[in-house]
Design a protein around this motif. Structure first.
Motif, PDB file in Angstrom:
ATOM      1  N   ARG A   1       1.276   3.927  -3.043  1.00 14.10           N
ATOM      2  CA  ARG A   1       0.980   5.335  -2.766  1.00 14.10           C
ATOM      3  C   ARG A   1       2.124   6.218  -3.244  1.00 14.10           C
TER       4      ARG A   1
ATOM      5  N   ILE B   1      -5.499   0.929  -5.272  1.00 13.34           N
ATOM      6  CA  ILE B   1      -4.730   0.112  -4.328  1.00 13.34           C
ATOM      7  C   ILE B   1      -5.631  -0.915  -3.657  1.00 13.34           C
ATOM      8  N   ASP B   2      -6.799  -0.470  -3.206  1.00 13.68           N
ATOM      9  CA  ASP B   2      -7.749  -1.392  -2.563  1.00 13.68           C
ATOM     10  C   ASP B   2      -8.149  -2.513  -3.517  1.00 13.68           C
TER      11      ASP B   2
ATOM     12  N   ARG C   1       0.832  -1.198   0.000  1.00 10.22           N
ATOM     13  CA  ARG C   1       0.000   0.000   0.000  1.00 10.22           C
ATOM     14  C   ARG C   1       0.876   1.261   0.000  1.00 10.22           C
ATOM     15  N   GLU C   2       1.877   1.301   0.858  1.00  7.85           N
ATOM     16  CA  GLU C   2       2.762   2.458   0.921  1.00  7.85           C
ATOM     17  C   GLU C   2       3.580   2.601  -0.359  1.00  7.85           C
TER      18      GLU C   2
ATOM     19  N   TRP D   1      -0.511   5.938  -7.009  1.00 11.13           N
ATOM     20  CA  TRP D   1      -1.754   5.190  -7.250  1.00 11.13           C
ATOM     21  C   TRP D   1      -2.892   5.781  -6.422  1.00 11.13           C
ATOM     22  N   PRO D   2      -4.106   5.807  -6.970  1.00  8.28           N
ATOM     23  CA  PRO D   2      -5.266   6.237  -6.168  1.00  8.28           C
ATOM     24  C   PRO D   2      -5.636   5.156  -5.150  1.00  8.28           C
ATOM     25  N   GLU D   3      -6.240   5.564  -4.049  1.00 10.43           N
ATOM     26  CA  GLU D   3      -6.571   4.611  -2.991  1.00 10.43           C
ATOM     27  C   GLU D   3      -7.503   3.503  -3.474  1.00 10.43           C
ATOM     28  N   GLU D   4      -8.475   3.864  -4.336  1.00 12.86           N
ATOM     29  CA  GLU D   4      -9.398   2.829  -4.811  1.00 12.86           C
ATOM     30  C   GLU D   4      -8.676   1.794  -5.670  1.00 12.86           C
TER      31      GLU D   4
END
Length: 249
Positions: A196, A205-206, A192-193, A200-203
């Protein structure tokens, strides 16, 4: 010899071979397809558009235009979802075949930058197995189905000849380069880090973390589809890596 035609949003940027007849249009704009469909007897469709793989909502309209143009045979590149294109094709009287490439080997080109700069690939869930297929083998399956027929009403999962982990793919690339390339497995938190930091956008990454954490066993199951339809064995990842080693140098 049958004419090969391709639809593209931008004919000038398509860079297709001279023997390909290029038509300009888009699947999200079905009205643009009518000129491109003149004289066409077989069509390869996408079921989604763009890098986010959003299902095309224009499936029913596209199928209506295809049928009205006299097309009788279609293949559909599916993402695995039963979206509007798949539903419309199945409900039609067309000779349809739905094809799902589990993964394509060229996705490994996403590693090229860190291989060139650091000699490393960093990803989570390093034990996942994927039976990736060379995009040229997938294209050969599509061409054989469209030209020869014989697969109406069928849905196929298309794979390469082996299931490999990310680390095994990295070792194949290293062998092709004749250089050391490391695979470093990240924890989900580290991934995730890392992503980021790449913007990358959070969605996004999720989505990736959820997808890789829940990879079904079928993603690592090899199928004989390429050999059955084309008559030749699919290329192994090591051959793909050797043929594309320039991209990682």
């Amino acid at each position: 010899m049958a004419t090969r035609s391709a639809l593209t949003r931008n004919a000038l940027a398509a860079n297709l071979p001279e023997q390909v007849e290029v038509a300009e249009g888009g699947l999200t704009r079905p009205e643009s397809l009518e000129p491109a469909l003149q004289g066409v007897t077989a069509v390869h469709l996408l079921s989604a558009t763009g890098p986010d793989h959003v299902p095309l909502e224009t499936g029913a309209h596209i199928v209506d235009l295809v049928r009205a143009a006299g097309v009788r045979r279609v293949t559909v590149l599916t993402t695995g979802a039963d979206g509007p294109v798949e539903q419309a094709v199945r409900a039609s009287d067309l000779e349809w075949t739905i094809l799902l490439p589990i993964d394509v080997m060229s996705n490994a080109l996403g590693w090229a930058e860190t291989i060139r700069s650091e000699g490393v690939v960093r990803e989570p869930y390093g034990e996942r197995l994927t039976a990736s297929v060379d995009i040229d083998d997938f294209a050969a399956v599509v061409a054989a189905v469209l030209v020869d027929g014989g697969h109406s009403g069928q849905s196929y999962r298309v794979t390469g000849p082996e299931a490999l982990t990310p680390g095994e793919k990295v070792r194949a690339i290293a062998a092709a380069l004749g250089e050391d390339v490391r695979f470093e497995e990240l924890t989900p938190e580290q991934a995730r880090e890392h992503w980021r930091g790449q913007g990358w956008p959070e969605e996004g990454i999720d989505f990736m973390l959820t997808m890789w954490a829940t990879v079904p066993p079928t993603v690592g199951t090899v199928t004989p589809v390429v050999k059955q339809i084309t008559g030749r064995s699919p290329r192994p990842f090591a051959q793909w890596a050797a043929e594309n080693s320039h991209a990682f140098r």
